[in-house]
Write an enzyme that holds these catalytic residues in place. Structure first.
Site, PDB file in Angstrom:
ATOM      1  N   LYS A  53       0.833  -1.207   0.000  1.00  0.00           N
ATOM      2  CA  LYS A  53       0.000   0.000   0.000  1.00  0.00           C
ATOM      3  C   LYS A  53       0.869   1.259   0.000  1.00  0.00           C
ATOM      4  O   LYS A  53       0.615   2.200  -0.746  1.00  0.00           O
ATOM      5  CB  LYS A  53      -0.935  -0.008   1.216  1.00  0.00           C
ATOM      6  CG  LYS A  53      -2.042  -1.053   1.100  1.00  0.00           C
ATOM      7  CD  LYS A  53      -2.780  -1.289   2.413  1.00  0.00           C
ATOM      8  CE  LYS A  53      -3.749  -2.466   2.278  1.00  0.00           C
ATOM      9  NZ  LYS A  53      -4.386  -2.850   3.545  1.00  0.00           N
ATOM     10  N   GLN A  97      -4.571  -1.171   9.800  1.00  0.00           N
ATOM     11  CA  GLN A  97      -4.377  -2.510   9.228  1.00  0.00           C
ATOM     12  C   GLN A  97      -4.887  -3.576  10.202  1.00  0.00           C
ATOM     13  O   GLN A  97      -4.525  -3.593  11.374  1.00  0.00           O
ATOM     14  CB  GLN A  97      -2.883  -2.729   8.921  1.00  0.00           C
ATOM     15  CG  GLN A  97      -2.583  -4.054   8.250  1.00  0.00           C
ATOM     16  CD  GLN A  97      -3.209  -4.189   6.864  1.00  0.00           C
ATOM     17  OE1 GLN A  97      -3.184  -3.257   6.064  1.00  0.00           O
ATOM     18  NE2 GLN A  97      -3.788  -5.340   6.575  1.00  0.00           N
ATOM     19  N   ASP A 120     -10.922   2.930   4.332  1.00  0.00           N
ATOM     20  CA  ASP A 120     -11.268   1.506   4.242  1.00  0.00           C
ATOM     21  C   ASP A 120     -12.779   1.320   4.138  1.00  0.00           C
ATOM     22  O   ASP A 120     -13.244   0.218   3.829  1.00  0.00           O
ATOM     23  CB  ASP A 120     -10.739   0.756   5.481  1.00  0.00           C
ATOM     24  CG  ASP A 120      -9.509  -0.082   5.165  1.00  0.00           C
ATOM     25  OD1 ASP A 120      -9.315  -0.416   3.977  1.00  0.00           O
ATOM     26  OD2 ASP A 120      -8.770  -0.409   6.103  1.00  0.00           O
TER      27      ASP A 120
END
Ligand code: NAP
Length: 280
Positions: A53, A97, A120
């Site tokens: 990422k 994460q 997200d």
């Protein structure tokens, strides 16, 4: 005829080059998009995902800030970290994460991320907007899958879509996105009876389970578009999807490979979400 391969890597490269241009456009308006990634603990897979990422950010000109925390991190430390990033005007997107260390209530931490910076798309406010049919920041993996289906030229309207898996990060939001595009959607899970028969009725079949090679050729309607979300590490160290690629390829119209299918699109959609958040 063997199925055509839906190349997520190539499509993601196109998205990234579009994102790069968008970063340049934003720069002209004095906006420098910034993404913060919180990585807590030592999970090796998480480290690889985060590295990919951060690398993709670098390729497009999005600034990234990696916040690394030890696996013994407290929930309060994570909460204060999120609060700091929420208040930071240079940060437009915040990604926590997963999985978080077991002593931490992950839902509490995710809920603390400002919905406007929730790249997200996991915040209840963003999930609620999706349910209401007015999506804002949409979870990246389902968004990437929709883009792959569109790229294959398979219009969901009126078609039967079967989603295997009902997680909050993949299966459920994906079912909502397909519904919004007027597909007739069935969601299957571990308690579903007659999975094979239901799957065989699908024009669009998505496997998001985490069981290697669960979907075989005999579960696929000839010509169907099959999307493999699964990432499973086998005993010999190799990667396998939830789809038995060879047997499915012989029946389907389209199929995504693992790796090189959904994975790269997930990262591409993260960058798009970050740009959307920065633009507001
Ligand atoms: P998850 O939270 O573990 O959910 C798995 C789902 O599969 C659950 O709904 C479960 O049903 C269902 N299931 C389990 N066994 C089944 C069976 N035998 N038949 C039918 N359904 C079954 O997993 P997830 O987070 O959605 O991830 C799914 C897979 O996608 C994993 O391999 C993950 O690594 C991968 N993934 C890939 C990406 C990417 O970017 N490529 C992103 C996210 C996830 P119940 O609800 O009844 O338990």
């Amino acid at each position: 005829m063997a199925a055509r391969i839906l190349d997520g890597k190539a499509l993601a490269a196109q998205v990234l080059s579009g994102a790069k241009k968008e970063v340049e456009r934003l720069a002209q308006r004095g906006i420098a998009p910034g993404l913060a990634v919180i990585l807590a603990g030592e999970d090796p897979a998480s480290r690889v995902y985060v590295r990919n990422k951060v690398r993709a950010c670098g390729e497009t000109g999005i600034r990234s800030r990696l916040v690394e925390l030890p696996s013994a991190v407290t929930e309060e430390k994570l909460m204060s970290c999120v609060a700091e990033l929420n208040a930071d005007p240079a940060i437009h997107g915040i990604l926590v994460q997963l999985p978080l260390p077991k002593q931490v209530d992950a839902a509490r931490v995710l809920d603390a991320v400002s919905p406007a910076k929730d790249v997200d798309g996991f915040h209840p406010e963003n999930l609620g907007a999706l349910v209401a049919g007015t999506p804002r920041l949409v979870p990246c993996t389902p968004a990437g899958i929709m883009r792959l289906i569109e790229h294959a030229g398979v219009a969901p309207a009126g078609r039967r879509a079967v989603v295997i898996g009902r997680s909050t990060i993949v299966g459920k939001p994906l079912a909502l996105l397909l519904l919004q595009k007027d597909a007739t959607v069935t969601v299957c899970h571990s308690k579903t009876r007659d999975l094979e028969e239901i799957a065989r009725g699908a024009d669009i079949l998505i496997a998001a389970v985490g069981r290697p090679k669960l979907v075989t050729g005999k579960m696929v309607k000839p010509g169907a578009c099959v999307i493999d979300v699964g990432i499973n590490r086998l005993a010999d160290g190799s990667l396998a999807g939830d789809v038995d690629f060879e047997s499915v390829r012989a029946v389907a119209g389209w199929v995504t490979p693992v790796p090189g299918g959904v994975g790269p699109m997930t990262i591409a959609m993260l960058l798009e979400n970050c740009l959307r958040a920065a633009e507001r």
